[in-house]
Design a protein around this motif. Sequence first.
Motif, PDB file in Angstrom:
ATOM      1  N   THR A  43      38.311  31.886  33.138  1.00 51.97           N
ATOM      2  CA  THR A  43      39.573  31.876  33.892  1.00 51.97           C
ATOM      3  C   THR A  43      39.628  30.680  34.822  1.00 51.97           C
ATOM      4  OG1 THR A  43      39.647  34.297  33.824  1.00 51.97           O
ATOM      5  CG2 THR A  43      41.055  33.199  35.436  1.00 51.97           C
ATOM      6  N   MET A  44      38.514  30.424  35.509  1.00 54.84           N
ATOM      7  CA  MET A  44      38.428  29.297  36.420  1.00 54.84           C
ATOM      8  C   MET A  44      38.650  27.980  35.691  1.00 54.84           C
ATOM      9  SD  MET A  44      35.906  26.771  37.167  1.00 54.84           S
ATOM     10  CE  MET A  44      34.331  27.539  36.784  1.00 54.84           C
ATOM     11  N   LEU A  45      38.010  27.824  34.529  1.00 49.04           N
ATOM     12  CA  LEU A  45      38.165  26.596  33.747  1.00 49.04           C
ATOM     13  C   LEU A  45      39.586  26.438  33.222  1.00 49.04           C
ATOM     14  CD1 LEU A  45      34.816  26.623  31.728  1.00 49.04           C
ATOM     15  CD2 LEU A  45      35.441  25.049  33.570  1.00 49.04           C
ATOM     16  N   LEU A  46      40.177  27.556  32.777  1.00 44.46           N
ATOM     17  CA  LEU A  46      41.544  27.524  32.251  1.00 44.46           C
ATOM     18  C   LEU A  46      42.533  27.094  33.325  1.00 44.46           C
ATOM     19  CD1 LEU A  46      43.535  28.092  29.951  1.00 44.46           C
ATOM     20  CD2 LEU A  46      43.638  30.477  30.730  1.00 44.46           C
ATOM     21  N   ILE A  47      42.423  27.710  34.505  1.00 41.76           N
ATOM     22  CA  ILE A  47      43.319  27.346  35.615  1.00 41.76           C
ATOM     23  C   ILE A  47      43.109  25.889  36.000  1.00 41.76           C
ATOM     24  CG2 ILE A  47      43.865  27.780  38.052  1.00 41.76           C
ATOM     25  CD1 ILE A  47      43.122  30.726  37.550  1.00 41.76           C
ATOM     26  N   GLY A  48      41.847  25.456  36.038  1.00 40.95           N
ATOM     27  CA  GLY A  48      41.538  24.070  36.384  1.00 40.95           C
ATOM     28  C   GLY A  48      42.110  23.081  35.391  1.00 40.95           C
ATOM     29  N   PHE A  49      41.975  23.371  34.084  1.00 40.09           N
ATOM     30  CA  PHE A  49      42.501  22.473  33.045  1.00 40.09           C
ATOM     31  C   PHE A  49      44.029  22.434  33.065  1.00 40.09           C
ATOM     32  CE2 PHE A  49      38.327  22.849  30.760  1.00 40.09           C
ATOM     33  CZ  PHE A  49      38.078  21.481  30.705  1.00 40.09           C
ATOM     34  N   ILE A  50      44.662  23.596  33.248  1.00 41.28           N
ATOM     35  CA  ILE A  50      46.123  23.650  33.294  1.00 41.28           C
ATOM     36  C   ILE A  50      46.662  22.795  34.430  1.00 41.28           C
ATOM     37  CG2 ILE A  50      48.104  25.162  33.788  1.00 41.28           C
ATOM     38  CD1 ILE A  50      46.620  27.366  32.239  1.00 41.28           C
ATOM     39  N   PRO A  56      37.434  19.922  40.425  1.00 43.67           N
ATOM     40  CA  PRO A  56      37.614  20.610  41.705  1.00 43.67           C
ATOM     41  C   PRO A  56      37.537  22.135  41.585  1.00 43.67           C
ATOM     42  CG  PRO A  56      39.183  18.832  41.528  1.00 43.67           C
ATOM     43  CD  PRO A  56      38.515  18.939  40.197  1.00 43.67           C
ATOM     44  N   ALA A  57      38.018  22.683  40.479  1.00 39.87           N
ATOM     45  CA  ALA A  57      37.938  24.136  40.272  1.00 39.87           C
ATOM     46  C   ALA A  57      36.487  24.587  40.203  1.00 39.87           C
ATOM     47  CB  ALA A  57      38.665  24.527  38.985  1.00 39.87           C
ATOM     48  N   MET A  58      35.641  23.799  39.521  1.00 38.80           N
ATOM     49  CA  MET A  58      34.219  24.127  39.436  1.00 38.80           C
ATOM     50  C   MET A  58      33.538  23.978  40.798  1.00 38.80           C
ATOM     51  SD  MET A  58      32.918  22.706  35.728  1.00 38.80           S
ATOM     52  CE  MET A  58      33.780  21.139  35.728  1.00 38.80           C
ATOM     53  N   ALA A  87      41.646  34.953  40.657  1.00 36.56           N
ATOM     54  CA  ALA A  87      42.408  33.944  39.920  1.00 36.56           C
ATOM     55  C   ALA A  87      43.560  33.394  40.763  1.00 36.56           C
ATOM     56  CB  ALA A  87      42.942  34.545  38.619  1.00 36.56           C
ATOM     57  N   ILE A  88      44.269  34.287  41.439  1.00 36.01           N
ATOM     58  CA  ILE A  88      45.385  33.864  42.295  1.00 36.01           C
ATOM     59  C   ILE A  88      44.883  33.004  43.451  1.00 36.01           C
ATOM     60  CG2 ILE A  88      47.154  34.693  43.908  1.00 36.01           C
ATOM     61  CD1 ILE A  88      47.434  37.165  42.031  1.00 36.01           C
ATOM     62  N   MET A  89      43.754  33.411  44.029  1.00 42.62           N
ATOM     63  CA  MET A  89      43.191  32.663  45.150  1.00 42.62           C
ATOM     64  C   MET A  89      42.778  31.260  44.726  1.00 42.62           C
ATOM     65  SD  MET A  89      40.471  34.091  47.921  1.00 42.62           S
ATOM     66  CE  MET A  89      39.108  34.161  46.759  1.00 42.62           C
ATOM     67  N   LEU A  90      42.182  31.144  43.540  1.00 42.90           N
ATOM     68  CA  LEU A  90      41.799  29.832  43.021  1.00 42.90           C
ATOM     69  C   LEU A  90      43.029  28.967  42.760  1.00 42.90           C
ATOM     70  CD1 LEU A  90      39.736  27.804  41.888  1.00 42.90           C
ATOM     71  CD2 LEU A  90      39.905  28.987  39.689  1.00 42.90           C
ATOM     72  N   TRP A  91      44.063  29.571  42.196  1.00 43.04           N
ATOM     73  CA  TRP A  91      45.303  28.838  41.920  1.00 43.04           C
ATOM     74  C   TRP A  91      45.922  28.305  43.218  1.00 43.04           C
ATOM     75  CZ3 TRP A  91      50.464  30.226  43.224  1.00 43.04           C
ATOM     76  CH2 TRP A  91      51.438  29.380  42.668  1.00 43.04           C
ATOM     77  N   ILE A  92      45.947  29.136  44.261  1.00 43.49           N
ATOM     78  CA  ILE A  92      46.481  28.708  45.557  1.00 43.49           C
ATOM     79  C   ILE A  92      45.640  27.563  46.123  1.00 43.49           C
ATOM     80  CG2 ILE A  92      46.847  29.405  47.962  1.00 43.49           C
ATOM     81  CD1 ILE A  92      47.532  32.220  46.887  1.00 43.49           C
ATOM     82  N   ALA A  93      44.309  27.702  46.012  1.00 42.80           N
ATOM     83  CA  ALA A  93      43.405  26.667  46.526  1.00 42.80           C
ATOM     84  C   ALA A  93      43.649  25.332  45.828  1.00 42.80           C
ATOM     85  CB  ALA A  93      41.954  27.109  46.339  1.00 42.80           C
ATOM     86  N   LEU A  94      43.807  25.372  44.511  1.00 45.85           N
ATOM     87  CA  LEU A  94      44.035  24.135  43.755  1.00 45.85           C
ATOM     88  C   LEU A  94      45.417  23.541  44.037  1.00 45.85           C
ATOM     89  CD1 LEU A  94      42.407  25.003  40.309  1.00 45.85           C
ATOM     90  CD2 LEU A  94      41.446  23.666  42.192  1.00 45.85           C
ATOM     91  N   CYS A  95      46.386  24.406  44.286  1.00 45.92           N
ATOM     92  CA  CYS A  95      47.728  23.913  44.677  1.00 45.92           C
ATOM     93  C   CYS A  95      47.651  23.149  45.996  1.00 45.92           C
ATOM     94  CB  CYS A  95      48.696  25.085  44.811  1.00 45.92           C
ATOM     95  SG  CYS A  95      49.305  25.720  43.234  1.00 45.92           S
TER      96      CYS A  95
END
Length: 217
Positions: A43-50, A56-58, A87-95
Motif C-alpha cells: 500500500t505504501m509503495l502504491l501510494i508513493g508511486f501514484i 519519500p514514502a519509504m 494509508a490515509i495518514m501516509l497520503w496526507i503526509a505525502l501531499c
Amino acid sequence: MFVKLSCKIADRLEHCGIISKSNRTLYEYGLRQMFATILNILTMLLIGFIMGLAVPAMVYTIAYIPLRVYAGGYHASTPQRCWAFSAIMLWIALCIVKYTPQTYFWVITTLSLIACIVVFLLSPVEDRNKRLDEKEHHVYHIRAIVVMTIEMIVAMLLFALHFKQFVLVLEIAWCSLAVMLLLGKGKNVFEKIDCQVKCNTIREKIFLKIKKEEVHE
C-alpha cells in the motif's frame, strides 16, 4: 484480516508435520502479522508511486514505524480500520511534502520540534489491548527516546547535505506520531472517565437495590 488464509496455511503446515498442534496458534498469529506487513508495504509503495514520491514514502515509513512501535499511541478498533487509517495518514503526509512551498519549511520544522517534545514527554502511550507493566513502560520510553534522537541526528545530517525534502518527510513523520500520541492519550482519559461513570452507576444500582430490600423487610 487474513484470518482464514492464515488458518488454511497453518492447517496445511500441521497436516504436513511441519508444525505441531501446540504451536499452531503462534504460527497463525505470525502469518497474520506477516500478511498485514506485506499489505502495508505494498500500500505504501502504491501510494508513493501514484504520487510520484516512492522514495519519500519509504523514508516516511522507515522513520515512523520504529517510533510507533515504542511510543505507542492511538490504535483503531480493527485491523482493517488500522490499515485504512495508516494509508490515509501516509497520503496526507505525502501531499504535504509535495505541495508545501519552501517558504513554509521552517514552520513545519518548528511544529516538528514541538512534536519531539510531545514524544519525549508522553511516550509510551499504551492501548487497552496492550497494557505495559512498570518495567516495560520504562524500557519502551527509553527506546522511543533513543530512536527519536537517532532520527533527529539523521535529519540534521540530511539538512547539512541539502536533502531538504527528506528532512521534511522525517519532520512530518514526527508530527504524525505526536498526533497519534495525543489521540491515544485522549482516548485513554475518555475510557477511564467512562469506566468510572459506569462503576458509579453500578454502585448506585446496587445501593438502591439493597435499600429496597431493607424497606421490604
